[in-house]
Design an enzyme around this catalytic site. Sequence first.
Site, PDB file in Angstrom:
ATOM      1  N   ASP A 132     -11.409   2.268   3.930  1.00  0.00           N
ATOM      2  CA  ASP A 132     -11.980   0.447   3.469  1.00  0.00           C
ATOM      3  C   ASP A 132     -12.817  -0.236   3.868  1.00  0.00           C
ATOM      4  O   ASP A 132     -13.669  -0.708   3.171  1.00  0.00           O
ATOM      5  CB  ASP A 132     -11.076  -0.458   5.133  1.00  0.00           C
ATOM      6  CG  ASP A 132     -10.347  -1.381   5.068  1.00  0.00           C
ATOM      7  OD1 ASP A 132      -9.877  -1.253   3.830  1.00  0.00           O
ATOM      8  OD2 ASP A 132      -8.960  -0.747   6.398  1.00  0.00           O
ATOM      9  N   GLN A 175      -4.822  -2.183  10.084  1.00  0.00           N
ATOM     10  CA  GLN A 175      -4.979  -3.356   9.185  1.00  0.00           C
ATOM     11  C   GLN A 175      -5.835  -4.375  10.271  1.00  0.00           C
ATOM     12  O   GLN A 175      -4.982  -4.495  11.368  1.00  0.00           O
ATOM     13  CB  GLN A 175      -3.199  -3.396   9.096  1.00  0.00           C
ATOM     14  CG  GLN A 175      -3.068  -5.219   7.902  1.00  0.00           C
ATOM     15  CD  GLN A 175      -3.828  -4.730   6.951  1.00  0.00           C
ATOM     16  OE1 GLN A 175      -3.794  -3.840   6.333  1.00  0.00           O
ATOM     17  NE2 GLN A 175      -3.924  -5.495   6.556  1.00  0.00           N
ATOM     18  N   LYS A 228       0.672  -1.696  -0.372  1.00  0.00           N
ATOM     19  CA  LYS A 228      -0.031   0.050  -0.098  1.00  0.00           C
ATOM     20  C   LYS A 228       0.983   1.070  -0.091  1.00  0.00           C
ATOM     21  O   LYS A 228       0.605   2.446  -1.022  1.00  0.00           O
ATOM     22  CB  LYS A 228      -0.891   0.107   1.174  1.00  0.00           C
ATOM     23  CG  LYS A 228      -2.087  -0.717   0.852  1.00  0.00           C
ATOM     24  CD  LYS A 228      -3.286  -1.228   2.515  1.00  0.00           C
ATOM     25  CE  LYS A 228      -3.709  -2.352   2.200  1.00  0.00           C
ATOM     26  NZ  LYS A 228      -4.329  -3.145   3.257  1.00  0.00           N
TER      27      LYS A 228
HETATM   28  N1  GUN Z   1      -6.561  -7.152   6.291  1.00  0.00           N
HETATM   29  C1  GUN Z   1      -7.154  -8.352   4.394  1.00  0.00           C
HETATM   30  N2  GUN Z   1      -7.305  -7.228   4.142  1.00  0.00           N
HETATM   31  C2  GUN Z   1      -7.845  -6.168   4.634  1.00  0.00           C
HETATM   32  C3  GUN Z   1      -7.716  -4.720   3.901  1.00  0.00           C
HETATM   33  O1  GUN Z   1      -8.661  -4.745   3.010  1.00  0.00           O
HETATM   34  N3  GUN Z   1      -8.348  -3.998   5.246  1.00  0.00           N
HETATM   35  C4  GUN Z   1      -7.700  -4.168   5.930  1.00  0.00           C
HETATM   36  N4  GUN Z   1      -8.100  -3.339   7.204  1.00  0.00           N
HETATM   37  N5  GUN Z   1      -6.672  -5.332   6.854  1.00  0.00           N
HETATM   38  C5  GUN Z   1      -6.976  -6.841   5.677  1.00  0.00           C
END
Ligand code: GUN
Length: 294
Positions: free
Chosen positions: A119, A96, A52
């Site tokens: 998200d 996350q 990211k």
């Molecule tokens: N863990 C796996 N995929 C994601 C996601 O898209 N966002 C977040 N915050 N955690 C994750």
Amino acid sequence: MERIDGKKISAQIKEEIAREIEQIKQQGGKTPHLVAVLVGDDPASETYVSHKEKACNKVGMESEVWRLNADISQEELLKKVDQLNQDPQVDGFIVQLPLPDHIDEQKIIEAIDPKKDVDGFHPINMGRMVIGLPAYLSATPAGILELLKRYEIETEGKNCVVLGRSNIVGKPIANLMLQKAYPGNTTVTVCHSRTQNLQAYTQQADILIVAMGKREFVTADMVKDNAVVIDVGIHRIPSDKTKSGWKLRGDVKFDEVSEKASFITPVPGGVGPMTIVSLLKNTIAASQNRIYGE
Ligand code: GUN
């Protein structure tokens, strides 16, 4: 059969995003700013977050990673969330997942200001999405819609079968495919671990979206001729043929299912690369107040 190239499409969209950010900056606007909160040192989460960060740099977006110890208390983490909610420099942030066991994930998600919830996990964003109001869509479902759009895949009136009912993928994509919109307007069936005679449903699917977390579960005999198959699974398996020592596989047995499908996403290089793009798009939308207004 046409292979849906998520890697190519995501590269194109990143270029579009980079141009858009450049334009925002030229017009004196604020550079979109994303923060990722990473609690502990889960290796998969580390990988996602570093991807990211790289993507943000590439498109000219500001990004930060807040690394917090695995033993942070829930209360302390809630304070960090509040700090991000209040910081006018931060347009959007994500925490996350998964979080350590002593922290109630849902409590953290609900503490995030829905306006900064890029998200799309907050119940307000989920609820708005279900009703069909503007909302931040979570990354994987939004990535799937984008692929259907870019490949101009017809959806209206089709049977869409979703395998899996997670809050992150199954439930939101099922709702989105039900919307009176394009992509959407499908007749949706959601199958899960308690579904009996799963094959009877998958064989009826014009569009089959697989997000069940079982490696190479979907085989050719389960799939209708000319179906569109979207594979959300990611499984690392050991391999002595790659430098890294492992290779990726999905929830679909690609080699045999691709013989029957009209369109299919590979793993890797299908849905995966699209998720980061969705997050970047949400962050621009946040910086421009596109979802909730000023
Ligand atoms: N863990 C796996 N995929 C994601 C996601 O898209 N966002 C977040 N915050 N955690 C994750």
